[in-house]
Write a protein that holds these residues in place. Structure first.
Motif, PDB file in Angstrom:
ATOM      1  N   HIS A   1       1.043  -0.793  -0.100  1.00  0.00           N
ATOM      2  CA  HIS A   1       0.323   0.174   0.399  1.00  0.00           C
ATOM      3  C   HIS A   1       0.825   1.177   0.094  1.00  0.00           C
ATOM      4  CE1 HIS A   1      -3.765   2.346   0.558  1.00  0.00           C
ATOM      5  NE2 HIS A   1      -3.073   2.619   1.301  1.00  0.00           N
ATOM      6  N   LYS A   2       2.136   1.476   0.505  1.00  0.00           N
ATOM      7  CA  LYS A   2       2.738   2.351   0.584  1.00  0.00           C
ATOM      8  C   LYS A   2       3.192   2.493  -0.707  1.00  0.00           C
ATOM      9  CE  LYS A   2       8.032   2.695   0.155  1.00  0.00           C
ATOM     10  NZ  LYS A   2       8.955   3.322   1.412  1.00  0.00           N
ATOM     11  N   HIS A   3       3.426   1.279  -1.169  1.00  0.00           N
ATOM     12  CA  HIS A   3       3.799   2.001  -2.701  1.00  0.00           C
ATOM     13  C   HIS A   3       2.572   2.806  -3.549  1.00  0.00           C
ATOM     14  CE1 HIS A   3       8.367   0.541  -1.857  1.00  0.00           C
ATOM     15  NE2 HIS A   3       7.723  -0.786  -1.857  1.00  0.00           N
ATOM     16  N   LYS A   4       1.752   1.948  -3.858  1.00  0.00           N
ATOM     17  CA  LYS A   4       1.031   2.359  -3.647  1.00  0.00           C
ATOM     18  C   LYS A   4      -0.008   3.792  -3.959  1.00  0.00           C
ATOM     19  CE  LYS A   4      -3.915   0.459  -5.336  1.00  0.00           C
ATOM     20  NZ  LYS A   4      -4.895  -0.440  -4.359  1.00  0.00           N
ATOM     21  N   ILE A   5       0.115   4.265  -2.602  1.00  0.00           N
ATOM     22  CA  ILE A   5       0.298   5.387  -2.289  1.00  0.00           C
ATOM     23  C   ILE A   5       0.915   6.537  -2.725  1.00  0.00           C
ATOM     24  CG2 ILE A   5      -1.795   5.425  -1.044  1.00  0.00           C
ATOM     25  CD1 ILE A   5      -0.590   5.527   1.163  1.00  0.00           C
ATOM     26  N   GLY A   6       2.180   6.138  -3.114  1.00  0.00           N
ATOM     27  CA  GLY A   6       3.280   7.009  -3.578  1.00  0.00           C
ATOM     28  C   GLY A   6       4.190   7.457  -2.306  1.00  0.00           C
ATOM     29  N   PHE A   7       3.571   7.090  -1.157  1.00  0.00           N
ATOM     30  CA  PHE A   7       4.414   7.218  -0.045  1.00  0.00           C
ATOM     31  C   PHE A   7       5.795   6.956  -0.162  1.00  0.00           C
ATOM     32  CE2 PHE A   7       5.637   6.121   4.764  1.00  0.00           C
ATOM     33  CZ  PHE A   7       6.005   7.575   5.126  1.00  0.00           C
ATOM     34  N   GLU A   8       6.409   7.949   0.557  1.00  0.00           N
ATOM     35  CA  GLU A   8       8.370   7.517   0.004  1.00  0.00           C
ATOM     36  C   GLU A   8       9.601   7.503   1.165  1.00  0.00           C
ATOM     37  OE1 GLU A   8      10.036  10.343  -2.433  1.00  0.00           O
ATOM     38  OE2 GLU A   8       8.516   9.229  -4.701  1.00  0.00           O
ATOM     39  N   GLY A   9       8.410   7.951   2.143  1.00  0.00           N
ATOM     40  CA  GLY A   9       9.107   7.358   3.758  1.00  0.00           C
ATOM     41  C   GLY A   9       9.365   6.243   3.881  1.00  0.00           C
ATOM     42  N   ARG A  10       9.821   5.626   4.663  1.00  0.00           N
ATOM     43  CA  ARG A  10      10.491   4.793   5.353  1.00  0.00           C
ATOM     44  C   ARG A  10       9.440   3.709   6.293  1.00  0.00           C
ATOM     45  NH1 ARG A  10      16.801   5.227   6.524  1.00  0.00           N
ATOM     46  NH2 ARG A  10      15.377   5.974   8.712  1.00  0.00           N
ATOM     47  N   LEU A  11       9.386   2.393   6.092  1.00  0.00           N
ATOM     48  CA  LEU A  11       8.599   1.844   6.942  1.00  0.00           C
ATOM     49  C   LEU A  11       9.437   1.359   8.054  1.00  0.00           C
ATOM     50  CD1 LEU A  11       6.444  -0.609   4.379  1.00  0.00           C
ATOM     51  CD2 LEU A  11       5.408   1.149   5.532  1.00  0.00           C
ATOM     52  N   LEU A  12       9.205   1.409   9.730  1.00  0.00           N
ATOM     53  CA  LEU A  12      10.219   0.865  10.332  1.00  0.00           C
ATOM     54  C   LEU A  12       9.440   0.061  11.584  1.00  0.00           C
ATOM     55  CD1 LEU A  12      11.494   4.522  11.389  1.00  0.00           C
ATOM     56  CD2 LEU A  12      12.356   3.105  10.043  1.00  0.00           C
ATOM     57  N   ILE A  13      10.179  -0.862  11.360  1.00  0.00           N
ATOM     58  CA  ILE A  13       9.789  -2.016  12.997  1.00  0.00           C
ATOM     59  C   ILE A  13      10.201  -2.065  13.603  1.00  0.00           C
ATOM     60  CG2 ILE A  13       9.303  -4.411  13.359  1.00  0.00           C
ATOM     61  CD1 ILE A  13       9.215  -5.523  10.912  1.00  0.00           C
ATOM     62  N   GLU A  14       9.818  -1.847  15.091  1.00  0.00           N
ATOM     63  CA  GLU A  14      10.233  -1.554  16.628  1.00  0.00           C
ATOM     64  C   GLU A  14      10.237  -2.836  17.359  1.00  0.00           C
ATOM     65  OE1 GLU A  14       9.284   1.890  18.379  1.00  0.00           O
ATOM     66  OE2 GLU A  14       9.224   0.840  20.175  1.00  0.00           O
ATOM     67  N   PRO A  15      11.205  -2.831  17.198  1.00  0.00           N
ATOM     68  CA  PRO A  15      11.525  -4.579  18.061  1.00  0.00           C
ATOM     69  C   PRO A  15      11.250  -4.429  20.314  1.00  0.00           C
ATOM     70  CG  PRO A  15      13.835  -3.851  17.807  1.00  0.00           C
ATOM     71  CD  PRO A  15      12.874  -2.810  17.359  1.00  0.00           C
ATOM     72  N   LYS A  16      10.869  -5.103  20.385  1.00  0.00           N
ATOM     73  CA  LYS A  16      10.357  -5.075  21.756  1.00  0.00           C
ATOM     74  C   LYS A  16      10.187  -6.716  22.724  1.00  0.00           C
ATOM     75  CE  LYS A  16       8.078  -3.326  25.941  1.00  0.00           C
ATOM     76  NZ  LYS A  16       7.311  -1.900  26.326  1.00  0.00           N
ATOM     77  N   PRO A  17      10.809  -7.122  23.172  1.00  0.00           N
ATOM     78  CA  PRO A  17      10.670  -8.744  24.017  1.00  0.00           C
ATOM     79  C   PRO A  17       9.970  -9.298  24.651  1.00  0.00           C
ATOM     80  CG  PRO A  17      12.575  -7.561  25.350  1.00  0.00           C
ATOM     81  CD  PRO A  17      12.178  -6.616  24.174  1.00  0.00           C
ATOM     82  N   PHE A  18       9.083  -8.239  25.186  1.00  0.00           N
ATOM     83  CA  PHE A  18       8.083  -8.620  25.842  1.00  0.00           C
ATOM     84  C   PHE A  18       7.581  -7.468  26.691  1.00  0.00           C
ATOM     85  CE2 PHE A  18      11.864  -8.953  28.401  1.00  0.00           C
ATOM     86  CZ  PHE A  18      11.197  -8.190  29.852  1.00  0.00           C
ATOM     87  N   GLU A  19       5.565  -7.746  27.318  1.00  0.00           N
ATOM     88  CA  GLU A  19       5.201  -6.157  27.482  1.00  0.00           C
ATOM     89  C   GLU A  19       5.032  -5.820  26.486  1.00  0.00           C
ATOM     90  OE1 GLU A  19       7.485  -2.823  29.268  1.00  0.00           O
ATOM     91  OE2 GLU A  19       5.384  -2.417  30.589  1.00  0.00           O
ATOM     92  N   PRO A  20       3.519  -5.393  26.079  1.00  0.00           N
ATOM     93  CA  PRO A  20       2.025  -5.862  27.200  1.00  0.00           C
ATOM     94  C   PRO A  20       2.449  -7.452  27.336  1.00  0.00           C
ATOM     95  CG  PRO A  20       1.397  -5.316  25.249  1.00  0.00           C
ATOM     96  CD  PRO A  20       2.720  -4.905  24.878  1.00  0.00           C
ATOM     97  N   THR A  21       2.960  -8.015  26.058  1.00  0.00           N
ATOM     98  CA  THR A  21       2.640  -9.456  26.424  1.00  0.00           C
ATOM     99  C   THR A  21       4.074 -10.076  26.421  1.00  0.00           C
ATOM    100  OG1 THR A  21       3.616 -10.708  23.505  1.00  0.00           O
ATOM    101  CG2 THR A  21       1.127  -9.327  23.949  1.00  0.00           C
ATOM    102  N   LYS A  22       3.601 -11.751  26.518  1.00  0.00           N
ATOM    103  CA  LYS A  22       4.772 -11.728  27.802  1.00  0.00           C
ATOM    104  C   LYS A  22       5.903 -12.330  26.645  1.00  0.00           C
ATOM    105  CE  LYS A  22       5.244 -17.477  28.855  1.00  0.00           C
ATOM    106  NZ  LYS A  22       6.988 -17.255  29.768  1.00  0.00           N
ATOM    107  N   HIS A  23       5.788 -12.548  25.028  1.00  0.00           N
ATOM    108  CA  HIS A  23       6.355 -12.701  24.154  1.00  0.00           C
ATOM    109  C   HIS A  23       6.093 -12.135  23.374  1.00  0.00           C
ATOM    110  CE1 HIS A  23       9.525 -14.259  21.748  1.00  0.00           C
ATOM    111  NE2 HIS A  23       8.551 -14.804  20.688  1.00  0.00           N
ATOM    112  N   GLN A  24       6.549 -11.174  22.183  1.00  0.00           N
ATOM    113  CA  GLN A  24       6.251 -10.509  21.140  1.00  0.00           C
ATOM    114  C   GLN A  24       7.258 -10.943  20.371  1.00  0.00           C
ATOM    115  OE1 GLN A  24       4.577  -7.789  23.577  1.00  0.00           O
ATOM    116  NE2 GLN A  24       4.879  -6.661  21.643  1.00  0.00           N
ATOM    117  N   TYR A  25       6.890 -10.847  19.068  1.00  0.00           N
ATOM    118  CA  TYR A  25       7.400 -11.698  18.119  1.00  0.00           C
ATOM    119  C   TYR A  25       8.675 -11.113  17.205  1.00  0.00           C
ATOM    120  CZ  TYR A  25       3.597 -14.422  18.425  1.00  0.00           C
ATOM    121  OH  TYR A  25       2.450 -15.897  18.332  1.00  0.00           O
TER     122      TYR A  25
END
Ligand code: XUL
Ligand code: CO
Length: 445
Positions: free
Chosen positions: A225-249
């Motif tokens: 969808h980012k490419h479809k709408i021409g959004f040129e910013g970057r997509l970022l994923i933010e890691p976190k190991p737990f909280e709120p869940t016991k284990h975050q993927y």
């Protein structure tokens, strides 16, 4: 501010840039000077500071044991939700301007409160996005990144993209489409996906394989969808190991890198690394930055810190020049943050109820990072470490080492060379203590 709004911080005009030894006021920058050149670039352009909307203006100072302590007028329980959102917006932009930061970040629900039903919530967001656009135009303050809150509402209790119910996936997809488009409309430089509740509480009720496929699909749809709408910013994923869940993927940088490779998304996503999330993952912030740089996926930073005695996300403002210097050194070595920045994903302590505490917190964080930038630049310019590292790995640049990495050697050929007796490596010192002393001498200057 709106023409009729009274300032919320009447005591503050503009946080001044001071001489480093000036003690005339607590509210001034002693290390941060946006125009100061560091390694040929303005300090402001290296650090690209952002204030986060959620902790700074939405969090009321509540914790699991007690109610909000901050008493901001726009947190009032009986006010009109949209009127309060507009008041919060006035105060937010007054704060950004007086502090002198170039950027801010927000979740959809931070700027526009959720209503009954999707359509009304979306209409509220559209209305507030236009109001935000007006403020940005008026002040010149820009959007570092936008994101969607996919963890607050009870529908997301078992995850958003990784929910066992495909209708929740659909709802999350709709919300992200809208938040991504809002970010695009506001000229955002990045869009962040933090895996709020993408994880599990117990394996007894969880199909890990299924949830991983869902998350892979979701991230692919967002990139599409980012490419479809021409959004040129970057997509970022933010890691976190737990909280709120016991284990975050998305537990740490290495886990996300493996995931991105599995789903063929390495070119679509970079990483937003939060300092205290690294601590919770049992890694140093420097390690997480260096890992992202090594894999070419460093995107941006959420600047805060934990408490060494607490195993939860205390989100305190950064105050360790030593820790930040080593992390910024890795960032500089990796070529900088590009269109990323340092976002203060940090909150006041619950007892810091004076609105001016918001300034003290951010001024301290900005000065800590600016001072760290200066020290890191010295480490780089004086080759405090690099010369030793280069020499340590010099064997890989030619001869045997180069042949190995270029695939020109096999186990058989290596065995043959070693068997001739020509190869008989002698151990060499790693010189850790010497290097630690060198770093300390720069930190002490
Ligand atoms: C939560 C956290 C989030 C993300 C954005 O720990 O860091 O605020 O930064 O959703
Ligand atoms: Co964060």
């Amino acid at each position: 501010m709106s023409p009729n709004a009274d300032p919320f911080f009447p005591e503050i005009d503009q946080i001044p840039v001071l001489e480093s030894h000036d003690t005339s006021t607590d509210l001034g920058f002693r290390s941060y000077d946006p125009d100061r050149e560091v390694l040929g670039k303005r300090m402001e352009d290296h650090l690209r500071f952002a204030v986060c909307y959620w902790h700074t203006f939405c969090w009321p100072g509540a914790d699991v044991f007690g109610d909000g302590t901050l008493g901001r007028p726009w947190h009032s329980a009986n006010g009109d939700a949209m009127a309060m959102a507009r008041q919060k917006l006035d105060v937010a932009f007054e704060f950004f301007s007086k502090l002198g930061v170039p950027f801010f970040c927000f979740h959809d629900r931070d700027i526009a409160p959720e209503a009954d039903g999707y359509r009304e919530s979306a209409a509220r967001l559209d209305e507030m996005v236009e109001a935000v656009a007006g403020k940005m135009e008026e002040t010149g303050i820009r959007l570092l990144w936008g994101t969607a809150n996919l963890f607050g509402h009870p529908r997301y209790a078992a995850g958003a993209a990784t929910n066992p119910d495909p209708e929740v996936f659909a709802y999350a997809a709709a919300q992200v489409k809208h938040a991504l488009e809002a970010t695009h409309r506001l000229g955002g430089e990045n869009y962040v996906l933090w895996g709020g509740r993408e994880g599990y509480e117990t394996l007894l009720n969880t199909d890990l394989r299924q949830e991983s496929l869902q998350l892979g699909r979701f991230l692919a749809l967002v990139a599409e969808h980012k490419h479809k709408i021409g959004f040129e910013g970057r997509l970022l994923i933010e890691p976190k190991p737990f909280e709120p869940t016991k284990h975050q993927y998305d537990s740490d940088v290495a886990a996300i890198f493996a995931f991105l490779q599995k789903f063929d998304l390495v070119d679509q996503y970079k990483i937003n690394i939060e300092v205290n999330h690294a601590t919770l993952a049992g890694k140093s912030f420097q390690h997480e930055i260096a890992t992202a740089v090594a894999h070419g996926i460093l995107g941006s930073v959420d600047a805060n810190r934990g408490d060494p005695q607490n195993g939860w996300d205390t989100d305190q403002f950064p105050n360790s020049v030593e820790e930040m210097t080593l992390a910024i050194y890795e960032i500089l070595r990796g070529g900088g943050l590009g269109s990323g920045g340092f976002n203060f994903d940090a909150r006041l302590r619950r007892q810091s109820i004076d609105p001016l505490d918001l300034f003290h917190a951010h001024v301290g964080g900005m000065d800590t990072l600016a001072e760290s930038l200066l020290r890191a630049a010295t480490l780089l310019e004086e080759e405090t470490l690099q010369g030793f590292v280069d020499e340590r790995y010099a064997g890989w640049k030619s001869g045997l080492g180069r042949e190995i990495v270029e695939g020109k050697q096999t186990l058989e050929s290596l065995h043959a060379e070693v068997a001739t007796g020509k190869i008989d490596p002698a151990p060499r010192s790693g010189r850790q203590e010497l290097l630690e002393n060198r770093v300390n001498s720069v930190l002490r200057r």
